[in-house]
Design an enzyme around this catalytic site. Structure first.
Site, short mmCIF file in Angstrom:
data_model
loop_
_atom_site.label_atom_id
_atom_site.label_comp_id
_atom_site.label_asym_id
_atom_site.label_seq_id
_atom_site.Cartn_x
_atom_site.Cartn_y
_atom_site.Cartn_z
N HIS A 194 87.50 -2.74 8.41
CA HIS A 194 87.75 -1.34 8.03
C HIS A 194 86.80 -0.41 8.78
O HIS A 194 87.21 0.63 9.31
CB HIS A 194 87.55 -1.13 6.52
CG HIS A 194 88.54 -1.83 5.66
ND1 HIS A 194 88.17 -2.61 4.60
CD2 HIS A 194 89.90 -1.85 5.69
CE1 HIS A 194 89.26 -3.08 4.00
NE2 HIS A 194 90.32 -2.64 4.66
N LYS B 158 97.52 -2.76 -9.20
CA LYS B 158 96.68 -3.81 -8.63
C LYS B 158 95.45 -4.00 -9.49
O LYS B 158 94.87 -3.04 -9.96
CB LYS B 158 96.22 -3.44 -7.21
CG LYS B 158 97.19 -3.75 -6.12
CD LYS B 158 96.51 -3.50 -4.78
CE LYS B 158 97.33 -4.01 -3.63
NZ LYS B 158 96.66 -3.78 -2.34
N ARG C 86 96.75 -6.18 11.76
CA ARG C 86 96.09 -7.41 12.19
C ARG C 86 97.08 -8.42 12.75
O ARG C 86 96.74 -9.21 13.61
CB ARG C 86 95.34 -8.06 11.02
CG ARG C 86 94.21 -7.23 10.47
CD ARG C 86 93.71 -7.84 9.20
NE ARG C 86 94.82 -7.93 8.26
CZ ARG C 86 94.74 -7.75 6.96
NH1 ARG C 86 93.60 -7.52 6.40
NH2 ARG C 86 95.80 -7.83 6.19
N SER D 10 90.41 -7.88 2.69
CA SER D 10 89.67 -7.76 1.45
C SER D 10 89.99 -8.91 0.51
O SER D 10 89.11 -9.47 -0.15
CB SER D 10 90.00 -6.43 0.76
OG SER D 10 89.58 -5.35 1.55
#
Length: 164
Positions: free
Chosen positions: A19, A43, A92, A130
């Protein structure tokens, strides 16, 4: 020429060096970058929104053109409130691209004036997420070099408080 403001949204639970790599690069591309922490009650987050905002704020303090804010609801509404012209997203892998493309196209439909810019992280962070950091840490593995020291300290306190 108008100044270009971008939003870099995410959960940042926790933030990683991936990040921060994107934030550093985004700060060179855009006149102002708002790192936007999503308040997502669906979440189950390890860190609260204020904790994530605090960690990010401390980590980006050296950038003169980066700020941190929290938001909920539609990203396009937040972008309009911030008078942003762009959304910056990291990709990614191909799996990220498929999801991010769908989101970018929906955002384009909702706010045609808002551009989405995709950046790839540095290769050394291309596997870091994460979710993976949390899993490795909670199973006793080292996350040194993947997250800032302040995140490691917070992870240790969070895990230790759960064990008490």
């Amino acid at each position: 020429m108008d100044k270009v403001k971008a939003i870099y949204p995410g959960s940042f639970d926790p933030m990683t060096h991936g990040h921060l790599d994107l934030i550093a690069r985004g700060s060179r591309i855009f006149d102002h970058l708002v790192v936007a922490v999503l308040k997502n009650s669906a979440k189950h987050a390890l860190f609260s929104v204020p904790e994530r905002v605090e960690m990010l704020t401390e980590s980006v303090a050296g950038f003169g053109n980066v700020s941190v804010a929290a938001f909920d609801g539609l990203l396009v509404d937040f972008a309009r409130e911030q008078q942003a012209q762009a959304v910056m997203r990291g990709i990614r892998a191909i799996s990220d691209y498929e999801y991010e493309l769908q989101m970018a196209l929906m955002n384009q439909r909702l706010a045609p004036e808002l551009e989405t810019v995709f950046l790839m992280p540095a290769a050394k962070y291309s596997f870091v997420s994460s979710r993976l950091v949390k899993e490795v840490f909670q199973l006793g593995g080292s996350v040194d070099g993947l997250v800032p020291e302040l995140v490691i300290a917070r992870l240790q306190r969070r895990v230790n408080s759960r064990e008490s």
